[in-house]
Design a protein around this motif. Structure first.
Motif, PDB file in Angstrom:
ATOM      1  N   HIS A 197     -18.122 -28.876 -31.058  1.00  0.00           N
ATOM      2  CA  HIS A 197     -18.721 -29.128 -29.742  1.00  0.00           C
ATOM      3  C   HIS A 197     -17.692 -29.576 -28.723  1.00  0.00           C
ATOM      4  N   ILE A 198     -17.708 -28.948 -27.563  1.00  0.00           N
ATOM      5  CA  ILE A 198     -16.791 -29.330 -26.490  1.00  0.00           C
ATOM      6  C   ILE A 198     -17.048 -30.784 -26.075  1.00  0.00           C
ATOM      7  N   GLU A 199     -18.296 -31.244 -26.227  1.00  0.00           N
ATOM      8  CA  GLU A 199     -18.648 -32.607 -25.804  1.00  0.00           C
ATOM      9  C   GLU A 199     -17.983 -33.655 -26.698  1.00  0.00           C
ATOM     10  N   ALA A 200     -17.460 -33.231 -27.863  1.00  0.00           N
ATOM     11  CA  ALA A 200     -16.920 -34.191 -28.832  1.00  0.00           C
ATOM     12  C   ALA A 200     -15.405 -34.337 -28.741  1.00  0.00           C
ATOM     13  N   VAL A 201     -14.732 -33.454 -28.007  1.00  0.00           N
ATOM     14  CA  VAL A 201     -13.254 -33.462 -28.057  1.00  0.00           C
ATOM     15  C   VAL A 201     -12.624 -33.503 -26.667  1.00  0.00           C
ATOM     16  N   VAL A 202     -11.395 -33.965 -26.628  1.00  0.00           N
ATOM     17  CA  VAL A 202     -10.604 -33.918 -25.391  1.00  0.00           C
ATOM     18  C   VAL A 202      -9.668 -32.709 -25.438  1.00  0.00           C
ATOM     19  N   HIS A 203      -8.980 -32.544 -26.583  1.00  0.00           N
ATOM     20  CA  HIS A 203      -7.953 -31.513 -26.676  1.00  0.00           C
ATOM     21  C   HIS A 203      -8.508 -30.275 -27.388  1.00  0.00           C
ATOM     22  N   ALA A 204      -9.484 -29.641 -26.746  1.00  0.00           N
ATOM     23  CA  ALA A 204     -10.176 -28.514 -27.386  1.00  0.00           C
ATOM     24  C   ALA A 204      -9.235 -27.352 -27.669  1.00  0.00           C
ATOM     25  N   HIS A 205      -8.295 -27.120 -26.786  1.00  0.00           N
ATOM     26  CA  HIS A 205      -7.376 -25.997 -26.994  1.00  0.00           C
ATOM     27  C   HIS A 205      -6.589 -26.191 -28.289  1.00  0.00           C
ATOM     28  N   ARG A 206      -6.158 -27.413 -28.519  1.00  0.00           N
ATOM     29  CA  ARG A 206      -5.415 -27.709 -29.740  1.00  0.00           C
ATOM     30  C   ARG A 206      -6.304 -27.538 -30.982  1.00  0.00           C
ATOM     31  N   THR A 207      -7.537 -27.957 -30.854  1.00  0.00           N
ATOM     32  CA  THR A 207      -8.466 -27.809 -31.994  1.00  0.00           C
ATOM     33  C   THR A 207      -8.694 -26.324 -32.313  1.00  0.00           C
ATOM     34  N   ILE A 225     -16.569 -22.502 -29.931  1.00  0.00           N
ATOM     35  CA  ILE A 225     -16.992 -23.747 -29.289  1.00  0.00           C
ATOM     36  C   ILE A 225     -18.490 -23.660 -29.047  1.00  0.00           C
ATOM     37  N   SER A 226     -19.132 -24.793 -29.210  1.00  0.00           N
ATOM     38  CA  SER A 226     -20.562 -24.879 -28.937  1.00  0.00           C
ATOM     39  C   SER A 226     -20.807 -25.791 -27.736  1.00  0.00           C
ATOM     40  N   ILE A 227     -21.841 -25.466 -26.962  1.00  0.00           N
ATOM     41  CA  ILE A 227     -22.214 -26.309 -25.815  1.00  0.00           C
ATOM     42  C   ILE A 227     -23.692 -26.691 -25.927  1.00  0.00           C
ATOM     43  N   VAL A 228     -23.974 -27.963 -25.667  1.00  0.00           N
ATOM     44  CA  VAL A 228     -25.368 -28.448 -25.711  1.00  0.00           C
ATOM     45  C   VAL A 228     -26.077 -28.035 -24.412  1.00  0.00           C
ATOM     46  N   PRO A 229     -27.405 -28.157 -24.369  1.00  0.00           N
ATOM     47  CA  PRO A 229     -28.136 -27.692 -23.179  1.00  0.00           C
ATOM     48  C   PRO A 229     -27.657 -28.292 -21.854  1.00  0.00           C
TER      49      PRO A 229
END
Ligand code: DX5
Ligand code: ZN
Length: 232
Positions: free
Chosen positions: A94-104, A117-121
């Motif tokens: 979830h994008i809402e859970a991370v800061v460095h999404a690109h690295r993940t 990546i998942s996004i909540v409503p």
């Protein structure tokens, strides 16, 4: 036999009887759905708990299906190597859970897995705008994550339409998935929005005829299905 379908149906074991995951995966294989969706919940990012990598490892030898791991966890980075080793084919977080999404995302790719990546409503597509070129998969949650059996929030399908437009304009390659409230009543609308992958939990495990449910969700007519499958 796994059915070749334009729209992928991904049954989620979240709605299975947790005392028999092996039986659930056999039922998914028997339905000819090509993917198994595995919902990982940590009791922090969402108010529910499910399972860890050991389950994926134990299920892996039982099925040739594509294992799609959906991490609903507060710290996905720490779990990704274990799920990759256990036999996940794709991992989304979830994008809402991370800061460095690109690295993940890079980390998942380095482990040889498809990355999503998942996004909540409540999260707009713009929150992942810079990441679109790096994605194999976008999972649009159409319910608030944590539980099966909820009702689809139809406004979320606007995000699917936008993601399809952006993919076309940018020449990107990600698949678009919808997760939450997918059933025979909502499927046509979901497909029409431009969805490539339909995740289904409660509708799948409730269905008496799971092959028929899968082909119905995929929008495959009876005659097309018979051409593909001589066993019915
Ligand atoms: C919800 C999960 C879903 C769930 C969908 O947080 O991410 O994958 O299994 O369940 P249904 O299809 O019952 O809405
Ligand atoms: Zn899910």
């Amino acid at each position: 036999m796994i059915l070749v379908m334009a729209v992928i149906v991904a049954p989620s074991v979240l709605a299975a009887n947790f005392s028999d995951f092996a039986g659930a995966v056999r039922e998914i294989d028997g339905s000819q759905a090509p993917w198994v969706h595995l919902d990982v919940m940590d009791g922090r990012f969402v108010p529910n708990l499910t399972f860890g990598p050991k389950l994926v490892e134990d299920l892996r030898p039982l099925s040739g299906a594509f294992f799609d791991v959906h991490l609903m966890t507060a710290e996905p980075d720490s779990l990704i190597p274990a799920f990759a080793k256990a036999g996940a084919d794709q991992i989304s977080f979830h994008i809402e859970a991370v800061v460095h999404a690109h690295r993940t995302l890079e980390r998942i790719r380095e482990l040889g897995k498809a990355a999503g990546i998942s996004i909540v409503p409540s999260t707009p597509v713009s929150a992942i705008g810079e990441l679109l070129p790096f994605l194999d998969y976008v999972l649009v949650m159409t319910v608030n994550p944590g539980f099966g059996g909820q009702t689809l929030i139809p406004q979320c399908l606007d995000k699917v339409r936008l993601l399809a437009k952006l993919r076309e304009a940018g020449g990107y390659n990600y698949r678009i998935a919808v997760d939450g409230g997918v059933n025979p009543e909502t499927a046509a609308c979901i497909r029409d929005a431009g969805t490539d992958v339909l995740v289904t939990g409660s509708a799948f495990f409730r269905a008496l005829d799971k092959k028929a449910l899968v082909r119905g969700l995929a929008g495959i007519s009876n005659s097309e299905f018979k051409k593909n499958d001589s066993s019915t």
